[in-house]
Scaffold this motif. Structure first.
Motif, PDB file in Angstrom:
ATOM      1  N   VAL A  56     -22.739 -15.303   6.212  1.00 32.20           N
ATOM      2  CA  VAL A  56     -24.154 -15.178   5.847  1.00 32.20           C
ATOM      3  C   VAL A  56     -24.455 -15.952   4.571  1.00 32.20           C
ATOM      4  O   VAL A  56     -25.426 -16.720   4.527  1.00 32.20           O
ATOM      5  CB  VAL A  56     -24.569 -13.693   5.723  1.00 32.20           C
ATOM      6  N   ILE A  57     -23.641 -15.781   3.535  1.00 28.37           N
ATOM      7  CA  ILE A  57     -23.961 -16.498   2.299  1.00 28.37           C
ATOM      8  C   ILE A  57     -23.757 -18.001   2.473  1.00 28.37           C
ATOM      9  O   ILE A  57     -24.468 -18.792   1.871  1.00 28.37           O
ATOM     10  CB  ILE A  57     -23.239 -15.934   1.049  1.00 28.37           C
ATOM     11  N   THR A  58     -22.812 -18.385   3.332  1.00 28.06           N
ATOM     12  CA  THR A  58     -22.636 -19.809   3.628  1.00 28.06           C
ATOM     13  C   THR A  58     -23.869 -20.361   4.341  1.00 28.06           C
ATOM     14  O   THR A  58     -24.332 -21.463   4.038  1.00 28.06           O
ATOM     15  CB  THR A  58     -21.379 -20.040   4.490  1.00 28.06           C
ATOM     16  N   ALA A  59     -24.414 -19.591   5.286  1.00 27.54           N
ATOM     17  CA  ALA A  59     -25.608 -20.019   6.027  1.00 27.54           C
ATOM     18  C   ALA A  59     -26.814 -20.177   5.109  1.00 27.54           C
ATOM     19  O   ALA A  59     -27.713 -20.972   5.386  1.00 27.54           O
ATOM     20  CB  ALA A  59     -25.918 -19.032   7.148  1.00 27.54           C
ATOM     21  N   LEU A  60     -26.819 -19.436   4.013  1.00 31.08           N
ATOM     22  CA  LEU A  60     -27.948 -19.486   3.080  1.00 31.08           C
ATOM     23  C   LEU A  60     -27.780 -20.533   1.981  1.00 31.08           C
ATOM     24  O   LEU A  60     -28.684 -20.704   1.161  1.00 31.08           O
ATOM     25  CB  LEU A  60     -28.150 -18.109   2.433  1.00 31.08           C
ATOM     26  N   GLU A  61     -26.660 -21.222   1.985  1.00 27.27           N
ATOM     27  CA  GLU A  61     -26.437 -22.231   0.947  1.00 27.27           C
ATOM     28  C   GLU A  61     -27.533 -23.293   1.010  1.00 27.27           C
ATOM     29  O   GLU A  61     -27.766 -23.897   2.053  1.00 27.27           O
ATOM     30  CB  GLU A  61     -25.068 -22.885   1.128  1.00 27.27           C
ATOM     31  N   ASP A  62     -28.221 -23.471  -0.063  1.00 20.15           N
ATOM     32  CA  ASP A  62     -29.261 -24.500  -0.200  1.00 20.15           C
ATOM     33  C   ASP A  62     -30.455 -24.330   0.724  1.00 20.15           C
ATOM     34  O   ASP A  62     -31.203 -25.288   0.934  1.00 20.15           O
ATOM     35  CB  ASP A  62     -28.675 -25.910   0.000  1.00 20.15           C
ATOM     36  N   GLU A  63     -30.642 -23.129   1.292  1.00 19.40           N
ATOM     37  CA  GLU A  63     -31.859 -22.941   2.096  1.00 19.40           C
ATOM     38  C   GLU A  63     -32.259 -21.479   2.164  1.00 19.40           C
ATOM     39  O   GLU A  63     -31.448 -20.592   2.015  1.00 19.40           O
ATOM     40  CB  GLU A  63     -31.721 -23.545   3.494  1.00 19.40           C
ATOM     41  N   VAL A  84     -25.940  -6.111   6.834  1.00 15.62           N
ATOM     42  CA  VAL A  84     -25.224  -7.065   5.978  1.00 15.62           C
ATOM     43  C   VAL A  84     -26.116  -7.472   4.799  1.00 15.62           C
ATOM     44  O   VAL A  84     -25.656  -7.511   3.652  1.00 15.62           O
ATOM     45  CB  VAL A  84     -24.763  -8.300   6.784  1.00 15.62           C
ATOM     46  N   LEU A  85     -27.382  -7.756   5.068  1.00 16.14           N
ATOM     47  CA  LEU A  85     -28.292  -8.161   3.996  1.00 16.14           C
ATOM     48  C   LEU A  85     -28.501  -7.043   2.979  1.00 16.14           C
ATOM     49  O   LEU A  85     -28.597  -7.307   1.774  1.00 16.14           O
ATOM     50  CB  LEU A  85     -29.623  -8.643   4.567  1.00 16.14           C
ATOM     51  N   ARG A  86     -28.568  -5.816   3.455  1.00 16.04           N
ATOM     52  CA  ARG A  86     -28.739  -4.677   2.542  1.00 16.04           C
ATOM     53  C   ARG A  86     -27.563  -4.621   1.558  1.00 16.04           C
ATOM     54  O   ARG A  86     -27.744  -4.454   0.345  1.00 16.04           O
ATOM     55  CB  ARG A  86     -28.833  -3.374   3.338  1.00 16.04           C
ATOM     56  N   ARG A  87     -26.354  -4.813   2.081  1.00  7.92           N
ATOM     57  CA  ARG A  87     -25.161  -4.771   1.223  1.00  7.92           C
ATOM     58  C   ARG A  87     -25.133  -5.949   0.240  1.00  7.92           C
ATOM     59  O   ARG A  87     -24.788  -5.781  -0.932  1.00  7.92           O
ATOM     60  CB  ARG A  87     -23.895  -4.762   2.080  1.00  7.92           C
ATOM     61  N   LEU A  88     -25.475  -7.129   0.745  1.00  4.59           N
ATOM     62  CA  LEU A  88     -25.480  -8.312  -0.118  1.00  4.59           C
ATOM     63  C   LEU A  88     -26.562  -8.212  -1.189  1.00  4.59           C
ATOM     64  O   LEU A  88     -26.359  -8.640  -2.335  1.00  4.59           O
ATOM     65  CB  LEU A  88     -25.650  -9.589   0.712  1.00  4.59           C
ATOM     66  N   GLU A  89     -27.704  -7.635  -0.819  1.00  6.39           N
ATOM     67  CA  GLU A  89     -28.786  -7.459  -1.791  1.00  6.39           C
ATOM     68  C   GLU A  89     -28.375  -6.442  -2.855  1.00  6.39           C
ATOM     69  O   GLU A  89     -28.606  -6.668  -4.056  1.00  6.39           O
ATOM     70  CB  GLU A  89     -30.054  -7.005  -1.067  1.00  6.39           C
ATOM     71  N   GLU A  95     -31.616 -12.275  -2.241  1.00  9.01           N
ATOM     72  CA  GLU A  95     -32.889 -11.597  -2.455  1.00  9.01           C
ATOM     73  C   GLU A  95     -33.767 -11.837  -1.240  1.00  9.01           C
ATOM     74  O   GLU A  95     -33.668 -12.879  -0.584  1.00  9.01           O
ATOM     75  CB  GLU A  95     -33.575 -12.037  -3.747  1.00  9.01           C
ATOM     76  N   ARG A  96     -34.559 -10.829  -0.943  1.00  7.00           N
ATOM     77  CA  ARG A  96     -35.487 -10.919   0.191  1.00  7.00           C
ATOM     78  C   ARG A  96     -36.900 -10.801  -0.334  1.00  7.00           C
ATOM     79  O   ARG A  96     -37.157 -10.118  -1.310  1.00  7.00           O
ATOM     80  CB  ARG A  96     -35.214  -9.798   1.195  1.00  7.00           C
ATOM     81  N   ARG A  97     -37.790 -11.493   0.393  1.00  8.59           N
ATOM     82  CA  ARG A  97     -39.208 -11.390   0.054  1.00  8.59           C
ATOM     83  C   ARG A  97     -40.018 -11.559   1.339  1.00  8.59           C
ATOM     84  O   ARG A  97     -39.538 -12.139   2.310  1.00  8.59           O
ATOM     85  CB  ARG A  97     -39.603 -12.440  -0.981  1.00  8.59           C
ATOM     86  N   LYS A  98     -41.215 -11.051   1.315  1.00  9.18           N
ATOM     87  CA  LYS A  98     -42.108 -11.226   2.462  1.00  9.18           C
ATOM     88  C   LYS A  98     -42.543 -12.673   2.547  1.00  9.18           C
ATOM     89  O   LYS A  98     -42.826 -13.314   1.530  1.00  9.18           O
ATOM     90  CB  LYS A  98     -43.323 -10.322   2.355  1.00  9.18           C
ATOM     91  N   CYS A  99     -42.648 -13.166   3.757  1.00 11.49           N
ATOM     92  CA  CYS A  99     -43.125 -14.521   3.990  1.00 11.49           C
ATOM     93  C   CYS A  99     -44.619 -14.554   3.666  1.00 11.49           C
ATOM     94  O   CYS A  99     -45.385 -13.729   4.172  1.00 11.49           O
ATOM     95  CB  CYS A  99     -42.886 -14.913   5.442  1.00 11.49           C
ATOM     96  N   PRO A 100     -45.068 -15.484   2.829  1.00 10.99           N
ATOM     97  CA  PRO A 100     -46.490 -15.535   2.469  1.00 10.99           C
ATOM     98  C   PRO A 100     -47.402 -15.786   3.668  1.00 10.99           C
ATOM     99  O   PRO A 100     -48.518 -15.286   3.714  1.00 10.99           O
ATOM    100  CB  PRO A 100     -46.586 -16.700   1.478  1.00 10.99           C
ATOM    101  N   GLU A 101     -46.925 -16.550   4.663  1.00  9.39           N
ATOM    102  CA  GLU A 101     -47.738 -16.870   5.839  1.00  9.39           C
ATOM    103  C   GLU A 101     -47.724 -15.763   6.896  1.00  9.39           C
ATOM    104  O   GLU A 101     -48.622 -15.673   7.729  1.00  9.39           O
ATOM    105  CB  GLU A 101     -47.253 -18.177   6.504  1.00  9.39           C
ATOM    106  N   ASP A 102     -46.669 -14.931   6.881  1.00  8.87           N
ATOM    107  CA  ASP A 102     -46.530 -13.876   7.879  1.00  8.87           C
ATOM    108  C   ASP A 102     -45.779 -12.716   7.234  1.00  8.87           C
ATOM    109  O   ASP A 102     -44.549 -12.744   7.124  1.00  8.87           O
ATOM    110  CB  ASP A 102     -45.765 -14.405   9.098  1.00  8.87           C
ATOM    111  N   GLY A 103     -46.514 -11.730   6.793  1.00  5.92           N
ATOM    112  CA  GLY A 103     -45.946 -10.592   6.073  1.00  5.92           C
ATOM    113  C   GLY A 103     -44.936  -9.781   6.866  1.00  5.92           C
ATOM    114  O   GLY A 103     -44.218  -8.961   6.300  1.00  5.92           O
ATOM    115  N   ARG A 104     -44.854  -9.998   8.180  1.00  5.13           N
ATOM    116  CA  ARG A 104     -43.866  -9.270   8.998  1.00  5.13           C
ATOM    117  C   ARG A 104     -42.469  -9.874   8.860  1.00  5.13           C
ATOM    118  O   ARG A 104     -41.486  -9.223   9.153  1.00  5.13           O
ATOM    119  CB  ARG A 104     -44.272  -9.276  10.475  1.00  5.13           C
ATOM    120  N   ARG A 105     -42.415 -11.129   8.429  1.00  2.06           N
ATOM    121  CA  ARG A 105     -41.131 -11.824   8.294  1.00  2.06           C
ATOM    122  C   ARG A 105     -40.562 -11.639   6.891  1.00  2.06           C
ATOM    123  O   ARG A 105     -41.291 -11.698   5.918  1.00  2.06           O
ATOM    124  CB  ARG A 105     -41.295 -13.322   8.573  1.00  2.06           C
ATOM    125  N   GLN A 106     -39.250 -11.419   6.840  1.00  2.00           N
ATOM    126  CA  GLN A 106     -38.538 -11.336   5.573  1.00  2.00           C
ATOM    127  C   GLN A 106     -37.782 -12.640   5.355  1.00  2.00           C
ATOM    128  O   GLN A 106     -37.012 -13.068   6.217  1.00  2.00           O
ATOM    129  CB  GLN A 106     -37.509 -10.190   5.619  1.00  2.00           C
TER     130      GLN A 106
END
Length: 166
Positions: A56-63, A84-89, A95-106
């Protein structure tokens, strides 16, 4: 192959070998996975990451990805991705945030601490992967990876989560 499809002579001969555990693909794949997880743990224990968390952290590298994209990139289902994200957070690595264009997406991204850990763990994870494949020659390793990718790609729809191989 469909369940009711006729069995060829070659398949019959192969099926006759299924009484021997060491001839069963599923048995060997499960055992190889156990071995790799143990080797990963040997090499990466100090970092407190599981192989899936490392993926997961590898997949998030630079994006930054949304949770659905991330699950597809790593090949884990929605519930597992959330866990997995809950544990990593909680560990301060993402870090997770709501998508500005679609609040349903994290949207998910690495924190500076996550980026730093990824850099630190990379060499150890590479050693685990090399140890897993060490018995093979370079040509055999390349062929083995190619065969695994082919099997995964051909059977991807049977997994609990889709995987987008790059």
């Amino acid at each position: 192959m469909p369940v009711n499809a006729p069995v060829t002579a070659a398949e019959q001969a192969s099926e006759e070998r299924l009484d021997i555990l060491s001839e069963r693909p599923g048995f060997l794949i499960r055992r190889l996975h156990q071995i790799h997880v143990a080797l990963f743990h040997d090499e990466c224990e100090a970092f407190g990451l599981t192989p899936v968390q490392f993926s997961v952290i590898t997949a998030l590298e630079d994006e930054e990805l949304d949770q659905k994209q991330l699950g597809q990139k790593v090949g884990i289902d929605r519930a597992s991705t959330t866990d997995v994200l809950r544990r990593l957070e909680k560990a301060g690595l993402i870090e997770r945030r709501k998508c500005p264009e679609d609040g349903r997406r994290q949207l998910v991204r690495l924190t500076p601490e996550g980026e730093s850990l990824l850099t630190k763990v990379a060499g150890s994870a590479l050693r685990a992967h090399k140890r897993t494949l060490q018995p093979l020659t370079k040509a055999e390793r390349e062929r083995f990876i190619r065969y695994m990718r082919k099997i995964v790609s051909a059977n991807n729809e049977h997994g609990r989560a889709s995987l987008k191989l790059s």
